[in-house]
Structure formats: structure tokens, C-alpha cells
Design a protein around this motif. Structure first.
Motif, PDB file in Angstrom:
ATOM      1  N   SER A  25      -2.960  -4.352   0.399  1.00 43.14           N
ATOM      2  CA  SER A  25      -3.031  -5.731  -0.099  1.00 43.14           C
ATOM      3  C   SER A  25      -1.683  -6.227  -0.624  1.00 43.14           C
ATOM      4  O   SER A  25      -1.619  -7.234  -1.332  1.00 43.14           O
ATOM      5  N   GLY A  79      -4.160 -12.195 -10.975  1.00 38.07           N
ATOM      6  CA  GLY A  79      -2.912 -12.185 -10.215  1.00 38.07           C
ATOM      7  C   GLY A  79      -3.204 -12.647  -8.800  1.00 38.07           C
ATOM      8  O   GLY A  79      -3.490 -13.810  -8.552  1.00 38.07           O
ATOM      9  N   GLY A  80      -3.167 -11.700  -7.855  1.00 42.65           N
ATOM     10  CA  GLY A  80      -3.383 -12.042  -6.455  1.00 42.65           C
ATOM     11  C   GLY A  80      -4.843 -12.097  -6.057  1.00 42.65           C
ATOM     12  O   GLY A  80      -5.167 -12.388  -4.907  1.00 42.65           O
ATOM     13  N   ASN A  81      -5.740 -11.777  -6.976  1.00 40.45           N
ATOM     14  CA  ASN A  81      -7.201 -11.796  -6.716  1.00 40.45           C
ATOM     15  C   ASN A  81      -7.591 -10.868  -5.559  1.00 40.45           C
ATOM     16  O   ASN A  81      -8.393 -11.232  -4.713  1.00 40.45           O
ATOM     17  N   THR A  82      -6.982  -9.694  -5.521  1.00 41.38           N
ATOM     18  CA  THR A  82      -7.349  -8.715  -4.481  1.00 41.38           C
ATOM     19  C   THR A  82      -8.092  -7.515  -5.064  1.00 41.38           C
ATOM     20  O   THR A  82      -8.422  -6.575  -4.327  1.00 41.38           O
ATOM     21  N   GLY A  83      -8.343  -7.511  -6.348  1.00 44.24           N
ATOM     22  CA  GLY A  83      -9.024  -6.375  -6.990  1.00 44.24           C
ATOM     23  C   GLY A  83     -10.379  -6.123  -6.337  1.00 44.24           C
ATOM     24  O   GLY A  83     -11.039  -7.066  -5.877  1.00 44.24           O
ATOM     25  N   ARG A 141      -0.197  -9.072  -6.921  1.00 45.33           N
ATOM     26  CA  ARG A 141       0.965  -9.432  -7.742  1.00 45.33           C
ATOM     27  C   ARG A 141       1.224  -8.342  -8.785  1.00 45.33           C
ATOM     28  O   ARG A 141       0.289  -7.632  -9.188  1.00 45.33           O
ATOM     29  N   GLU A 159      -8.665   4.856  -8.101  1.00 44.06           N
ATOM     30  CA  GLU A 159      -7.542   3.912  -8.112  1.00 44.06           C
ATOM     31  C   GLU A 159      -7.955   2.446  -8.179  1.00 44.06           C
ATOM     32  O   GLU A 159      -7.107   1.593  -8.377  1.00 44.06           O
ATOM     33  N   GLY A 213      -2.615   2.627  -6.815  1.00 43.67           N
ATOM     34  CA  GLY A 213      -2.065   3.883  -6.296  1.00 43.67           C
ATOM     35  C   GLY A 213      -1.391   3.656  -4.957  1.00 43.67           C
ATOM     36  O   GLY A 213      -0.227   3.304  -4.880  1.00 43.67           O
ATOM     37  N   PRO A 229      -7.473 -12.834 -16.989  1.00 43.63           N
ATOM     38  CA  PRO A 229      -6.191 -12.841 -16.286  1.00 43.63           C
ATOM     39  C   PRO A 229      -6.412 -12.604 -14.790  1.00 43.63           C
ATOM     40  O   PRO A 229      -7.251 -11.785 -14.409  1.00 43.63           O
ATOM     41  N   ILE A 235      -0.052  -9.209 -19.098  1.00 36.33           N
ATOM     42  CA  ILE A 235       1.311  -8.781 -18.757  1.00 36.33           C
ATOM     43  C   ILE A 235       2.054  -9.974 -18.165  1.00 36.33           C
ATOM     44  O   ILE A 235       1.536 -10.660 -17.277  1.00 36.33           O
ATOM     45  N   SER A 244      -1.958  -3.795 -13.977  1.00 40.69           N
ATOM     46  CA  SER A 244      -3.180  -3.809 -14.788  1.00 40.69           C
ATOM     47  C   SER A 244      -4.273  -2.972 -14.167  1.00 40.69           C
ATOM     48  O   SER A 244      -5.153  -2.479 -14.871  1.00 40.69           O
ATOM     49  N   SER A 245      -4.248  -2.832 -12.825  1.00 34.82           N
ATOM     50  CA  SER A 245      -5.250  -1.961 -12.210  1.00 34.82           C
ATOM     51  C   SER A 245      -4.652  -0.584 -11.891  1.00 34.82           C
ATOM     52  O   SER A 245      -5.303   0.242 -11.265  1.00 34.82           O
ATOM     53  N   ASN A 297     -10.918 -10.931 -21.079  1.00 29.03           N
ATOM     54  CA  ASN A 297     -11.728 -10.338 -20.015  1.00 29.03           C
ATOM     55  C   ASN A 297     -12.995  -9.654 -20.544  1.00 29.03           C
ATOM     56  O   ASN A 297     -13.255  -8.478 -20.246  1.00 29.03           O
ATOM     57  N   GLU A 320      -6.709  -3.439 -17.169  1.00 29.24           N
ATOM     58  CA  GLU A 320      -7.463  -4.436 -16.394  1.00 29.24           C
ATOM     59  C   GLU A 320      -7.615  -5.762 -17.157  1.00 29.24           C
ATOM     60  O   GLU A 320      -8.674  -6.397 -17.127  1.00 29.24           O
TER      61      GLU A 320
HETATM   62  C1  LIG Z   1      -7.126  -4.680   1.473  1.00 25.88           C
HETATM   63  C2  LIG Z   1      -6.965  -4.063   0.117  1.00 25.88           C
HETATM   64  C3  LIG Z   1      -6.349  -2.831   0.011  1.00 25.88           C
HETATM   65  C4  LIG Z   1      -6.178  -2.234  -1.234  1.00 25.88           C
HETATM   66  N1  LIG Z   1      -5.580  -1.012  -1.273  1.00 25.88           N
HETATM   67  C5  LIG Z   1      -5.416  -0.415  -2.455  1.00 25.88           C
HETATM   68  C6  LIG Z   1      -4.797   0.873  -2.533  1.00 25.88           C
HETATM   69  O1  LIG Z   1      -4.444   1.476  -1.537  1.00 25.88           O
HETATM   70  N2  LIG Z   1      -4.627   1.411  -3.739  1.00 25.88           N
HETATM   71  C7  LIG Z   1      -5.028   0.781  -4.883  1.00 25.88           C
HETATM   72  O2  LIG Z   1      -4.848   1.328  -5.967  1.00 25.88           O
HETATM   73  N3  LIG Z   1      -5.629  -0.416  -4.829  1.00 25.88           N
HETATM   74  C8  LIG Z   1      -5.838  -1.037  -3.670  1.00 25.88           C
HETATM   75  N4  LIG Z   1      -6.454  -2.249  -3.619  1.00 25.88           N
HETATM   76  C9  LIG Z   1      -6.963  -2.830  -4.863  1.00 25.88           C
HETATM   77  C10 LIG Z   1      -5.851  -3.122  -5.825  1.00 25.88           C
HETATM   78  O3  LIG Z   1      -6.279  -2.877  -7.146  1.00 25.88           O
HETATM   79  C11 LIG Z   1      -5.318  -4.494  -5.789  1.00 25.88           C
HETATM   80  O4  LIG Z   1      -5.038  -4.941  -4.489  1.00 25.88           O
HETATM   81  C12 LIG Z   1      -4.096  -4.774  -6.688  1.00 25.88           C
HETATM   82  O5  LIG Z   1      -3.670  -3.687  -7.459  1.00 25.88           O
HETATM   83  C13 LIG Z   1      -4.486  -5.850  -7.636  1.00 25.88           C
HETATM   84  O6  LIG Z   1      -3.474  -6.807  -7.739  1.00 25.88           O
HETATM   85  P1  LIG Z   1      -3.846  -8.354  -7.895  1.00 25.88           P
HETATM   86  O7  LIG Z   1      -2.608  -9.060  -8.273  1.00 25.88           O
HETATM   87  O8  LIG Z   1      -4.578  -8.859  -6.734  1.00 25.88           O
HETATM   88  O9  LIG Z   1      -4.814  -8.308  -9.179  1.00 25.88           O
HETATM   89  P2  LIG Z   1      -6.146  -9.097  -9.439  1.00 25.88           P
HETATM   90  O10 LIG Z   1      -7.162  -8.769  -8.427  1.00 25.88           O
HETATM   91  O11 LIG Z   1      -5.855 -10.527  -9.633  1.00 25.88           O
HETATM   92  O12 LIG Z   1      -6.563  -8.445 -10.840  1.00 25.88           O
HETATM   93  C14 LIG Z   1      -6.916  -7.097 -10.932  1.00 25.88           C
HETATM   94  C15 LIG Z   1      -7.180  -6.752 -12.419  1.00 25.88           C
HETATM   95  O13 LIG Z   1      -5.996  -6.908 -13.185  1.00 25.88           O
HETATM   96  C16 LIG Z   1      -6.148  -7.919 -14.185  1.00 25.88           C
HETATM   97  N5  LIG Z   1      -4.886  -8.670 -14.208  1.00 25.88           N
HETATM   98  C17 LIG Z   1      -4.300  -9.339 -13.183  1.00 25.88           C
HETATM   99  N6  LIG Z   1      -3.094  -9.803 -13.564  1.00 25.88           N
HETATM  100  C18 LIG Z   1      -2.920  -9.436 -14.864  1.00 25.88           C
HETATM  101  C19 LIG Z   1      -1.879  -9.590 -15.812  1.00 25.88           C
HETATM  102  N7  LIG Z   1      -0.757 -10.235 -15.518  1.00 25.88           N
HETATM  103  N8  LIG Z   1      -2.049  -9.064 -17.053  1.00 25.88           N
HETATM  104  C20 LIG Z   1      -3.184  -8.408 -17.391  1.00 25.88           C
HETATM  105  N9  LIG Z   1      -4.203  -8.215 -16.519  1.00 25.88           N
HETATM  106  C21 LIG Z   1      -4.067  -8.724 -15.266  1.00 25.88           C
HETATM  107  C22 LIG Z   1      -7.349  -8.737 -13.765  1.00 25.88           C
HETATM  108  O14 LIG Z   1      -7.987  -9.319 -14.877  1.00 25.88           O
HETATM  109  C23 LIG Z   1      -8.199  -7.671 -13.083  1.00 25.88           C
HETATM  110  O15 LIG Z   1      -8.913  -6.954 -14.050  1.00 25.88           O
HETATM  111  C24 LIG Z   1      -6.646  -2.893  -2.413  1.00 25.88           C
HETATM  112  C25 LIG Z   1      -7.250  -4.143  -2.294  1.00 25.88           C
HETATM  113  C26 LIG Z   1      -7.417  -4.727  -1.052  1.00 25.88           C
HETATM  114  C27 LIG Z   1      -8.087  -6.065  -0.957  1.00 25.88           C
END
Ligand SMILES: Cc1cc2nc3c(=O)[nH]c(=O)nc-3n(C[C@H](O)[C@H](O)[C@H](O)COP(=O)(O)OP(=O)(O)OC[C@H]3O[C@@H](n4cnc5c(N)ncnc54)[C@H](O)[C@@H]3O)c2cc1C
Length: 470
Positions: free
Chosen positions: A138, A73-77, A143, A427, A153, A71, A209, A149-150, A464, A203
Motif C-alpha cells: 500500500s 493518513g492514507g486510509n489503507t489500514g 502515509r 503487523e 512491517g 487520526p 504524529i 501509528s500501525s 480514537n 494506532e
Molecule cells: C494492499 C495493502 C497492503 C498492505 N500491506 C501491509 C504490509 O505488508 N505490512 C503492514 O504492516 N501493513 C500492511 N498494510 C496495512 C498497513 O497498516 C497500512 O497500509 C499502513 O501502515 C497504514 O498507513 P495509512 O497512512 O494508510 O494509515 P491509516 O489507515 O490512515 O491509519 C492507520 C492507523 O493509524 C492511525 N493514524 C494514521 N495517521 C496517524 C497519525 N498521523 N498519528 C496518529 N495516528 C495515526 C489511524 O487512526 C489508524 O488507527 C497493507 C494495507 C493494504 C491496503
């Protein structure tokens, strides 16, 4: 029978429902490249379902054919959970599941789909006259599904909790395509195991979700923001306790920043003026939210008291939105600026808040013994006991040679964290980055329970694989 890559693509394209499929490597780049550029495996394809039903069909087919699914979302993990590990996976992007299903600001909740961008969820709440208080750097790309999922915080956990605490219910597609209908807005529900809390923070290893019901809060009328000079993390902790008592639940952020990181941002032109009052080895960035009817000046009064007792040496209170933005930029760029100084070694750790000063002092001393000249840059959410314990390479060192010596530095920090009763992932999660570490440090019974849950919900191991649990 294991399907070949062309058979997987053909199978995906033949699915009923609206599933967009990308199989050309040249078009997959944005889905494969993650923020820290540590993980580089290919994917067989990217599937982008246009509805929950299409995702259900996809999962039922993947389960039957043992096709591993990631899975995204925004690929920022930051731990590689959302990108491939083995190269045989299909990335399932939630970007098209992006509807707002309902908002009820008075009752204090909204239901949004997994692909809604966090900043958009904040905007929707704001437009309805409420606040969704999860703020991370981020948020313009992350998303809701990924954030949950992560269990993200951010900077207001102190007052509002992390993603798990902000979520009332989720809807998710299980590994075999069944739909878990757990969307509810109940504040109380004692009908057995909390399945929502299992899926949040998993995760993407237990289900995908598709939507969530999130808590909304009254909007503060104003924010008071300041940076105070503190001699050490121990003084910062005293100040935190004092301001928490003085301002009650209105203290919404308390972040620790070293001078080193502010100095680097000035050197590299990332901030155009110094947001602090004067030089100090450490600073606390503090925010107090004033609700309607509250008395202004609570933070100013608290800081004056702290100046009077010598707890702090100096402070500056933001006088405009521009000042506030600058203060927050200095905090949010603390990690990024390190990449302009060569290589850096990072840890996202937490300890009980009373142990933060010891963690920082003992962690720095241990690491300086291993790597003389290393430049410590610990910063972060002091009010939650969550420190991003980072180190920049010594001036002039070779970045590759520096990174080759990372293992003993990780070991020293994790030893201090565990000895002080902390967590090796505060976090950012486990993803593929910390699976070995999790296995080493997690209580064996807890680890077995996690494995049993995974086996029960995903017996074929298609969700995953290799993430969180090795
Ligand atoms: C600049 C920057 C700052 C950040 N600051 C913080 C911060 O202050 N605090 C913090 O906690 N985190 C921070 N993060 C990391 C943070 O975990 C992510 O940015 C965000 O929570 C992940 O969202 P995403 O949609 O990009 O998820 P993704 O990166 O796409 O995925 C993250 C995880 O969730 C899973 N996933 C994604 N979507 C779903 C779904 N729909 N159902 C089930 N699993 C799914 C993926 O498989 C992966 O394991 C930061 C990241 C960056 C790049």
C-alpha cells in the motif's frame, strides 16, 4: 454539555488557523470507505489541518468540548482504526502535513511530516543517494503517520526491522493540543521512558504524529531474486536458515507462497506467466541485496548448494527486472486473488520462526476438520514468523454462509498461535477489528498498563475512542 453535530461543524469552522472542514456526507466517501469494506459508520466531519499549529488548536478545542477525533493518513489500514466506529467522531486527515523537513543521507536520517506518502519518502531518500527500506503493497497511498501509528512491517523486516525500528524520533500533538517535540536523530538516548516507542504503534489513541525522523540506509548495488520449490514449510525453514547463514545480513526477504495462490493468479489472469521453475506445493520467494563491493551470485550459489543436498527440488533466479517484478507481483497479489474466488477468512499472525511449520500444519488440520473443502492459502513473511493465514471458501459454497462460520475457524487458528507462543496481530494492528480478541488474549497486567497510559495521556478519551482498547 455534548455538542450537537451542527455545533461541532460550526466549532471546527470557527477555529483559528488553517483547518479545512468537510461536513457534506457526499464529500466524505473517500475518508469513510476502508480497504476491506467491513466498517460503515458515518463521521460528523472531516477536518484537514494545514499546519501543526492548526492541528494543535483543533485538538485543544476537541478536548475542551469532548469531541472524539480519529487520526487518518492514507486510509489503507486493514483493521478499521482510521474510520468511525460510533458515528459521532471527527476524522482528522493529515494529508496536508506533507513537507519534507530535511534529509541527511550521510548521517543516515530524514525528517518528514506525517502526511508524506510512503512511496514519496522512499523517492526522497533515493534521490539523496540513500534508502528508506520500508516496503508494503500500500506504499503508494499509506502515509508516514499511519505507517508509524500501525507500526507497519512489510517485506524487508528481516533485514531492517519494522516501522518502529526505522524511526528515531517523532513530533506529536497530544489530546489536549500540547506539542510533544521528540524529533531527534540520536541513535542513543537513555533519558527515561521511550515516548517515541509509545506513540509508534499506538494506532492514534495516544497522540497525533505530525512528523518523524526516520533512519536511512546505504542503497544496495543490486538485488538477486529467486523462487525456490520447497516440499513443505519445514523445508522452507531449513532453506531460510541455510541461506541466512550463507548470505549473512544480505538476506533481505524470505516469503512463503503456496502453489494454490499462484495457480489462482494464473487462472484469473493476474499474472500472464508462471514465475516459478516448475510445479511444487510450496515456494520461497527470496531476495539477497548486494552492497557496493559485494560478490555477485551469492543467492545462486546458495540455491545450488540447497539443490545438491536435496533441500529444494528446483529454483528459478530472476534474470531481468521484469522477472523480478513478476515474482513480487505473484507474492503481493496473494491476498487480492482470493477475493476473485469468493469469500475468504484472514488472519495476520506470528509465531517464533521455528514454529511456523507446526502452525501451518496444525492450523490447516484443525480448520479442515471444521470446514471440509475449505482451501487454505497461508503465505507471507516467513523470515519474520509472520504468516497471513488465509482460507478461501470451498468451491461453489455460498459466500455468506461461509463467512457465517468464521468464528470457529478464527478460534482454531488463534488457539494454535497462542499455544505456539505467537501473536494474534503481527503487523496490521488492533483497530476496531480485534479489540475483543486483544482483551481476551493480552496478559491482564499488560492490559491494565495500557489502560493507565491511555488514561494519563488522554483523560477525556477523545483520541480514537473504542480502538485498540475497548
Ligand atoms: C494492499 C495493502 C497492503 C498492505 N500491506 C501491509 C504490509 O505488508 N505490512 C503492514 O504492516 N501493513 C500492511 N498494510 C496495512 C498497513 O497498516 C497500512 O497500509 C499502513 O501502515 C497504514 O498507513 P495509512 O497512512 O494508510 O494509515 P491509516 O489507515 O490512515 O491509519 C492507520 C492507523 O493509524 C492511525 N493514524 C494514521 N495517521 C496517524 C497519525 N498521523 N498519528 C496518529 N495516528 C495515526 C489511524 O487512526 C489508524 O488507527 C497493507 C494495507 C493494504 C491496503
Amino acid at each position: 454539555m455534548t455538542l450537537t453535530n451542527p455545533q461541532i461543524v460550526e466549532g471546527l469552522r470557527a477555529l483559528p488557523g488553517d483547518n479545512a472542514v468537510i461536513a457534506e456526507p457526499a464529500r466524505m466517501g473517500n475518508f469513510l470507505s476502508e480497504p476491506r469494506k467491513r466498517f460503515h459508520a458515518a463521521a460528523v466531519a472531516v477536518a484537514i489541518p494545514g499546519s501543526v499549529a492548526a492541528l494543535q488548536a483543533l485538538m485543544a478545542w476537541a478536548n475542551e468540548n469532548r469531541v472524539p477525533v480519529i487520526p487518518q493518513g492514507g486510509n489503507t489500514g486493514l483493521v478499521g482504526g482510521q474510520v468511525p466506529l460510533a458515528g459521532n467522531e471527527v476524522i482528522v486527515s493529515t494529508t496536508r502535513l506533507d513537507k519534507v523537513r530535511g534529509v541527511d543521507a550521510d548521517a543516515g536520517h530524514m525528517t518528514v511530516e506525517a502526511g508524506v506518502i510512503l512511496q514519496e519518502a522512499q523517492r526522497v531518500a533515493d534521490e539523496a543517494g540513500a534508502m528508506f527500506p520500508l516496503y508494503i503493497a500500500s506504499q503508494g497511498s499509506a502515509r508516514i503517520g499511519g505507517v508509524l501509528s500501525s507500526n507497519a512491517g512489510g517485506v524487508q523486516v528481516l533485514a531492517y526491522g519494522n516501522a518502529r525500528e526505522l524511526c528515531l524520533g517523532v513530533e506529536a500533538v497530544l489530546a489536549d493540543g500540547r506539542l510533544y517535540r521528540g524529533l531527534n536523530a540520536l541513535r542513543k538516548d537513555n533519558t527515561g521512558y521511550d515516548l517515541k516507542d509509545l506513540l509508534v504503534g499506538a494506532e492514534g489513541t495516544l497522540g497525533i504524529i505530525t512528523a518523524a525522523t526516520l533512519k536511512l540506509f546505504p542503497k544496495p548495488e543490486a538485488q538477486e531474486t529467486a523462487i525456490a520449490n520447497v516440499a513443505s514449510p519445514a523445508e522452507a525453514l531449513d532453506l531460510f536458515y541455510a541461506l541466512r547463514e550463507r548470505t549473512g545480513g544480505r538476506l533481505t526477504a524470505f516469503e512463503l507462497m503456496p502453489r494454490f495462490g499462484i495457480g489462482l493468479q494464473l487462472t484469473h489472469g493476474m499474472i500472464d506467466r508462471d514465475p516459478t521453475a516448475s510445479l511444487s506445493p510450496w515456494y520461497a520467494l527470496i531476495e539477497v541485496s548486494r552492497m557496493r563491493g559485494g560478490t555477485p551470485g551469492a543467492l545462486q550459489a546458495g540455491l545450488e548448494e540447497a539443490l545438491g543436498t536435496g533441500m529444494i527440488a528446483d529454483a528459478v533466479v530472476a534474470e531481468s527486472l521484469e522477472d523480478r517484478a513478476l515474482m513480487w507481483a505473484a507474492r503481493e497479489q496473494m491476498s487480492d486473488v482470493q477475493s476473485r474466488e469468493g469469500a475468504s477468512i484472514k488472519h495476520d499472525v506470528s509465531v517464533p520462526i521455528a514454529e511456523v511449520p507446526r502452525l501451518i500444519a496444525e492450523g490447516i488440520a484443525a480448520v479442515e476438520r471444521i470446514a471440509p473443502g475449505i482451501r487454505p492459502c497461508p503465505f507471507g513473511h516467513m523470515g519474520d514468523g509472520n504468516i497471513h493465514f488465509n482460507f478461501s471458501q470451498p468451491v461453489g459454497a455460498d459466500p455468506k454462509a461461509f463467512m457465517a462460520g468464521a468464528e470457529p475457524i478464527h478460534a482454531a487458528i488463534y488457539e494454535a498461535v497462542l499455544r505456539l507462543g505467537g501473536s494474534v496481530s503481527a503487523e496490521h494492528g488492533i483497530g476496531q477489528l480485534k479489540t475483543g480478541l486483544l482483551r481476551q488474549v493480552k496478559d491482564p497486567v499488560a492490559f491494565e498498563m495500557m489502560r493507565a497510559i491511555k488514561q494519563a495521556l488522554d483523560p477525556n478519551g477523545i483520541l480514537n475512542p473504542g480502538k485498540v482498547l475497548e
